[in-house]
Scaffold this motif. Structure first.
Motif, PDB file in Angstrom:
ATOM      1  N   ALA A  54       0.644  -1.558   0.547  1.00 30.73           N
ATOM      2  CA  ALA A  54       0.108   0.109  -0.106  1.00 30.73           C
ATOM      3  C   ALA A  54       0.932   1.226   0.032  1.00 30.73           C
ATOM      4  CB  ALA A  54      -1.070  -0.068   1.002  1.00 30.73           C
ATOM      5  N   GLU A  55       2.198   1.029   0.159  1.00 30.72           N
ATOM      6  CA  GLU A  55       2.524   2.059   0.284  1.00 30.72           C
ATOM      7  C   GLU A  55       3.538   2.588  -1.117  1.00 30.72           C
ATOM      8  OE1 GLU A  55       6.127   1.487   3.400  1.00 30.72           O
ATOM      9  OE2 GLU A  55       4.439   1.420   4.853  1.00 30.72           O
ATOM     10  N   PHE A  56       3.821   1.738  -2.016  1.00 28.66           N
ATOM     11  CA  PHE A  56       3.763   1.819  -3.014  1.00 28.66           C
ATOM     12  C   PHE A  56       2.590   2.852  -4.084  1.00 28.66           C
ATOM     13  CE2 PHE A  56       4.343   0.369  -7.190  1.00 28.66           C
ATOM     14  CZ  PHE A  56       5.864   0.235  -7.547  1.00 28.66           C
ATOM     15  N   GLU A  57       3.447   3.085  -4.006  1.00 31.01           N
ATOM     16  CA  GLU A  57       2.718   4.213  -5.486  1.00 31.01           C
ATOM     17  C   GLU A  57       3.573   4.503  -6.908  1.00 31.01           C
ATOM     18  OE1 GLU A  57       1.724   8.363  -3.844  1.00 31.01           O
ATOM     19  OE2 GLU A  57       0.791   7.243  -1.784  1.00 31.01           O
ATOM     20  N   LEU A  58       2.909   4.593  -7.825  1.00 29.39           N
ATOM     21  CA  LEU A  58       3.310   4.689  -9.301  1.00 29.39           C
ATOM     22  C   LEU A  58       1.960   5.702 -10.176  1.00 29.39           C
ATOM     23  CD1 LEU A  58       6.338   4.483 -11.200  1.00 29.39           C
ATOM     24  CD2 LEU A  58       5.113   2.073 -11.780  1.00 29.39           C
ATOM     25  N   PRO A  59       2.238   6.444 -10.847  1.00 27.43           N
ATOM     26  CA  PRO A  59       1.277   6.773 -11.510  1.00 27.43           C
ATOM     27  C   PRO A  59       0.850   6.565 -12.771  1.00 27.43           C
ATOM     28  CG  PRO A  59       2.934   8.844 -10.733  1.00 27.43           C
ATOM     29  CD  PRO A  59       3.794   7.463 -10.827  1.00 27.43           C
ATOM     30  N   HIS A  60      -0.473   6.196 -12.604  1.00 25.56           N
ATOM     31  CA  HIS A  60      -1.234   5.543 -13.915  1.00 25.56           C
ATOM     32  C   HIS A  60      -0.974   3.541 -13.591  1.00 25.56           C
ATOM     33  CE1 HIS A  60      -1.362   9.623 -15.418  1.00 25.56           C
ATOM     34  NE2 HIS A  60       0.083   9.411 -15.542  1.00 25.56           N
TER      35      HIS A  60
END
Length: 120
Positions: A54-60
């Motif tokens: 849940a801490e991982f973010e990557l746009p699109h």
């Protein structure tokens, strides 16, 4: 078509696009009816712990927890033995459905008849 897809993901937040690609391919394969074994190694090892995806973010990109849940529901997720040890991750701490195994198991899966191995 391969009977089994063995995917080793070595990247985590340090290389988000490569990480996301591995999880996306694994979840699409599961949804397509392919037998999938996803190996968490290197920095992706952290995703074996509750809440870390849940801490991982990557746009699109699709949310990593959704991709991981899809693979857990229809495939096998394995945390590398040495990678877990280097990060002091124990079997008691990891997500339900994740196993810890080593190189011998990976090689056995990757070399099985009908298997295709990918490394990200």
């Amino acid at each position: 078509m391969a009977k089994k897809l063995v995917i080793k993901v070595t990247a985590g937040a340090d290389a988000p696009e490569r990480c996301s690609q591995a999880f996306t391919v694994a979840s699409v394969a599961v949804a397509s009816g392919v037998e999938v074994s996803l190996w968490l190694t290197g920095e992706s090892s952290w995703f074996a712990l509750p809440g870390r995806a849940a801490e991982f973010e990557l746009p699109h990109a699709p949310p990593l927890p959704d991709l991981l849940d899809a693979v857990l529901a229809g495939g096998q997720v394995t945390l590398c033995t040495q990678c877990a040890a280097r990060r002091d991750i124990t079997e008691k701490e990891i997500l339900d459905g994740v196993r810890i195994a080593g190189a011998q198991v990976f090689v056995s899966e990757a070399m099985a008849d009908g298997a295709q191995a990918l490394v990200y």
